[in-house]
Design an enzyme around this catalytic site. Structure first.
Site, PDB file in Angstrom:
ATOM      1  N   CYS A 177      34.316  37.878  28.999  1.00  0.00           N
ATOM      2  CA  CYS A 177      35.687  37.406  29.204  1.00  0.00           C
ATOM      3  C   CYS A 177      36.606  38.212  28.291  1.00  0.00           C
ATOM      4  O   CYS A 177      36.185  38.593  27.221  1.00  0.00           O
ATOM      5  CB  CYS A 177      35.810  35.954  28.817  1.00  0.00           C
ATOM      6  SG  CYS A 177      34.919  34.855  29.906  1.00  0.00           S
ATOM      7  N   PRO A 178      37.818  38.493  28.672  1.00  0.00           N
ATOM      8  CA  PRO A 178      38.535  38.071  29.859  1.00  0.00           C
ATOM      9  C   PRO A 178      38.475  39.074  31.009  1.00  0.00           C
ATOM     10  O   PRO A 178      39.289  39.007  31.913  1.00  0.00           O
ATOM     11  CB  PRO A 178      39.975  37.986  29.345  1.00  0.00           C
ATOM     12  CG  PRO A 178      40.071  39.110  28.364  1.00  0.00           C
ATOM     13  CD  PRO A 178      38.703  39.250  27.760  1.00  0.00           C
TER      14      PRO A 178
END
Lengths: 114, 482
Positions: A43-44
């Site tokens: 992530c992200p």
């Protein structure tokens, strides 16, 4: 140096990015416009890549996101909502998830999905 | 709308069984290790309390995908408030449990010194964690999921902190002269060389002159338990949590809810239903928050009771009584917070390794006076962090979510650089998202909200930088898309 390359190369089995027809359980035959390959991505990245792709596809088109990041997968229904997409289906396979998003909110295709 | 399907063509029951077996094997190994430690000396029970609470924290963190970096980042990067909502609910629930622990008199909590360093440290920490993909606790649970990139982050946090607290050089001159004077006036032993090394100057010349107070102490509301709990729990934790939840609803959730409801205007009951829908969609994180609150409270209570039983204030005394005097600070202490903490014990790992490599790591306040540098095998909070990794691995294996993931050049660079920033930020702020935020705001210490403000600010800037990097990379790699 080969071992270094091996250690830091991307190890995941990646998906072909071509568009294709796919028979989705409970939804039927659909055309996948793009495959967003997020294998091995932290992530992200999965969220940002998906956002980018959604910005470029047409209303009603379906994309497939492939990810092995459980935290990202769990957040996708929320992400779909902010991107004004419909999260059609999440398929869990042995080492990855496939998430199908359709650009646009609710319509006839989603109606097939019980 | 969203259906979930398991396409387990490649997964037989053998695979499932194998994963569960590994999970059970970890549990067995921790149990056997515990029995072994108790067989050596029953007083190791004090250390084992950290181990087992660590395991429980790990299970809960993995269950709730509890990650502060995700909370801040998703809000700014993709406008998804899910993790932020879960985190706030967790803070509120944890605060209620902490109130009970405080009332029973077993709280081991000490408020953090309040000053500008909390804001700055928080901002540096927040800037770092968008690049690493996980906060201090998030990186530990992701390491337990087999993510070696997160392991690299933990490694980087450990060494950068050790270097920050022990380094001295030309940058000592950047510390204001007043700090040097104030540090020199503290009359510390020669061996600590408090006037050398900028972190010593910062600690002895600045931090020690600040006061750490709970909100009840700050407002001098008297010491009746009811008033204290009202101010420390309700005013310091519950009210801000409610305020933030309302703000998250108004700015990030309401529009979508309005669209879904099909109404042109929302009445009060609709708004409340919307708030409720927002909170329940973060169910797993909130449930993990309840669990973390209960167990973190119990942890304080159990450690407090053991300290009373052994008539000690610090684990260092117990280690000395058992004959382990290596690595104790000059006050015969080691780091022993008695509650959930992450970064300081990681700094000790880094410091211990550097000490073994021949660097003098004990001539500073952080290790030499306060936290010591115990062998990692005797480092009780260190075992809590290992427990978190093992607990997360157990649940990840049982849920078939464990997978070895190797870093790429790019992610390794971000893990190391971001980890260094997180280490620096954590030391300046005197804690991470757990020690400086989660454990503080829930125990009546307002400094945690300052840390959060810094962390959110740093996170905001970092998301902008990271998005630019992604744009550039996507454009460079062509195809318009990937």
């Amino acid at each position: 140096m080969e071992w270094l390359k091996r250690l830091f190369g991307n190890h995941e089995e990646h998906e072909p990015l071509l568009s294709r027809q796919e028979d989705l359980p409970g939804i039927g035959e659909v055309r996948i416009a793009y495959v967003v390959d997020c294998m091995g991505a932290m992530c992200p990245r999965p969220q940002l890549l998906t956002k980018k792709v959604v910005e470029q596809i047409a209303e009603g088109e379906i994309i497939e996101i492939v990810s092995d990041n459980p935290a990202a997968v769990e957040a996708f229904p929320w992400l779909a909502e902010t991107l004004a997409c419909t999260c059609l289906l999440t398929v869990r396979e042995r080492d990855r998830w496939r998430i199908y998003l359709r650009k646009g909110l609710g319509s006839e295709a989603a109606g097939n999905n019980g | 709308m969203n259906a979930n399907v398991e396409a387990l063509s490649g997964v037989g029951w053998m695979d499932q069984f194998r994963h569960r077996l590994y999970s059970a094997a970890i549990l067995l190994a921790v149990t056997l290790g515990s029995v072994w430690a108790l067989a050596i000396d029953v007083r190791f029970i004090y250390l084992l309390v950290y181990v087992w609470f660590g395991v429980i924290y790990g299970v809960l963190l993995q269950y709730g995908r509890f990650c502060m970096a995700a909370a801040v980042r998703d809000l700014f990067a993709v406008k998804v408030p899910r993790m932020a909502v879960g985190m706030m609910i967790a803070v509120g629930l944890y605060a209620l449990v902490a109130a009970v622990v405080t009332l029973t008199g077993f709280s081991t909590f000490h408020p953090q010194p309040l000053g500008w360093h909390v804001l700055i440290g928080g901002a540096i920490f927040g800037f770092g964690f968008v690049f690493t993909g996980g906060c201090a606790s998030g990186s530990l649970y992701k390491t337990g999921e087999g993510n070696l990139n997160s392991a690299l982050v933990v490694f980087s946090i450990a060494f950068s902190q050790a270097l920050v607290v022990s380094a001295s050089g030309w940058f000592d001159g950047l510390a204001p002269a007043a700090w040097a004077q104030s540090a020199a006036a503290k009359g510390m032993p020669e061996s600590l060389s408090v006037t050398r090394g900028w972190f010593d100057l910062f600690t002895a010349g600045y931090i020690w002159d600040l006061k750490g107070q709970t909100l009840a102490e700050l407002l001098a509301v008297g010491d009746s338990p009811v008033t204290t709990i009202f101010v420390n729990t309700f005013v310091n934790a519950i009210l801000p949590v409610l305020g933030i939840l309302v703000a998250l609803y108004a700015f990030y959730y309401r529009k979508g809810f309005l669209r879904k409801s099909g109404k042109a205007h929302l009445g009060w009951s609709d708004e409340l239903a919307g708030m409720w829908a927002m909170c329940t969609s973060s169910k797993n994180t909130a449930l993990a928050g309840v669990g973390l609150g209960i167990f973190a409270g119990l942890h304080m209570w159990v450690t407090g009771a053991l300290r009373e039983h052994y008539e000690i204030f610090n684990f260092g005394e117990l280690l000395a009584a058992m004959g382990y005097t290596d690595g104790l600070s000059i006050q015969n202490t080691v780091f022993d917070p008695g509650y959930w903490y992450i970064t300081t014990q990681e700094a000790q790992w880094g410091g211990w390794v550097l000490e073994k490599l021949g660097v003098n790591m004990m001539d500073n306040v952080f290790f030499g006076l306060d936290n010591g540098l115990p062998n990692p095998l005797l480092n009780a909070p260190g075992f809590m962090s290992i427990g978190i990794i093992l607990g997360a691995a157990m649940l990840a294996l049982a849920r078939r979510e464990f997978k070895w993931k190797f870093p790429t050049w790019e992610s390794a660079f971000f893990a190391i650089a971001g980890g260094i920033l997180m280490g620096i930020g954590a030391r300046i702020a005197m804690g991470c998202n757990i020690g400086a935020f989660f454990a503080t705001v829930t125990n009546g210490d307002p400094s945690g909200w300052i840390f959060l403000a810094g962390m959110v600010g740093g996170g905001y800037v970092s998301v902008r930088v990271f998005t630019k990097w992604m744009d550039w990379k996507v454009a460079r790699e062509g195809g318009g898309l990937l």
